[in-house]
Design an enzyme around this catalytic site. Structure first.
Site, PDB file in Angstrom:
ATOM      1  CG  LEU A 135      58.294  59.693  -8.408  1.00 42.15           C
ATOM      2  CD1 LEU A 135      57.580  60.152  -9.664  1.00 42.15           C
ATOM      3  CD2 LEU A 135      59.597  58.985  -8.743  1.00 42.15           C
ATOM      4  CB  CYS A 136      58.692  62.753  -1.839  1.00 40.89           C
ATOM      5  SG  CYS A 136      57.020  63.368  -2.064  1.00 40.89           S
ATOM      6  CG  HIS A 137      63.724  65.547  -4.007  1.00 37.17           C
ATOM      7  ND1 HIS A 137      62.685  66.028  -4.760  1.00 37.17           N
ATOM      8  CD2 HIS A 137      64.761  65.371  -4.867  1.00 37.17           C
ATOM      9  CE1 HIS A 137      63.069  66.146  -6.015  1.00 37.17           C
ATOM     10  NE2 HIS A 137      64.314  65.748  -6.111  1.00 37.17           N
TER      11      HIS A 137
ATOM     12  CG  MET B 194      54.292  66.012  -1.737  1.00 33.78           C
ATOM     13  SD  MET B 194      52.514  65.890  -2.037  1.00 33.78           S
ATOM     14  CE  MET B 194      52.150  64.265  -1.429  1.00 33.78           C
ATOM     15  CD  GLU B 195      58.209  66.608   2.419  1.00 34.68           C
ATOM     16  OE1 GLU B 195      58.931  65.791   1.833  1.00 34.68           O
ATOM     17  OE2 GLU B 195      57.621  67.533   1.810  1.00 34.68           O
TER      18      GLU B 195
ATOM     19  CG  ASP C   7      44.772  52.904  15.131  1.00 32.98           C
ATOM     20  OD1 ASP C   7      44.104  51.885  14.839  1.00 32.98           O
ATOM     21  OD2 ASP C   7      45.782  52.878  15.852  1.00 32.98           O
TER      22      ASP C   7
END
Length: 165
Positions: A74-76, A112-113, A127
């Site tokens: 739901l992120c733009h 969020m970014e 990793d």
């Protein structure tokens, strides 16, 4: 307070930001990667067999910030004007602190970014080093600061109850 990504029927939906003003928005997030002292030494000395771990993790974090809307449903999709990922080795605690910064002029925030950039940079460090250190852990991923938008300025304050690291 209600969740913004839930409509009146309780269904998930993308928030309509079309009526929000365009403002400069910025967010900083951090993550910590804990490891054995020998692993940290290999990274810092440049003797890691996979090469420059920080450069690869930095590029991964930047790329992740740019693709956040493809990962979080739901992120733009955003036109980021700045993404940076920095590393702070803390040898006394056998960890690396990662800080990501995202900025734009837009109608929605970039928390969020920034979180995605810090998380993917941490995952990339993990990793690249997992073959030499299976005991690593990624901890305390959080927003440090958010500036801009209707909710204003937020800065993370560590209290004894919140302290994770």
């Amino acid at each position: 307070m209600s969740f913004t990504h839930i409509n009146a029927n309780g269904e998930a939906n993308m928030v309509d930001v079309s009526n929000k003003p365009v403002t400069t928005r910025e967010a900083r997030a951090e993550a910590f990667v804990y490891m054995q002292p020998e692993t940290l030494e290999k990274i810092l000395s440049g003797n890691h067999h996979k090469g420059d771990v920080f450069s690869v993790a930095r590029i991964a974090g930047i790329q992740a910030a740019k693709t956040t809307s493809q990962l979080i449903p739901l992120c733009h999709p955003l036109m980021l004007s700045k993404v940076s990922v920095e590393f702070e080795p803390i040898p006394a605690e056998n960890k690396i602190r990662i800080e990501a910064l995202c900025r734009l002029s837009g109608q929605t925030g970039v928390e969020m970014e920034a979180l995605t950039a810090a998380s993917v940079a941490a995952l990339t460090l993990f990793d690249m080093c997992k073959a030499v250190d299976k005991t690593m852990s990624i901890e305390a991923i959080r927003v440090l600061e958010k500036v801009g938008g209707q909710s204003g300025h937020f800065q993370y304050q560590t209290t004894q109850e919140q302290k994770h690291d």
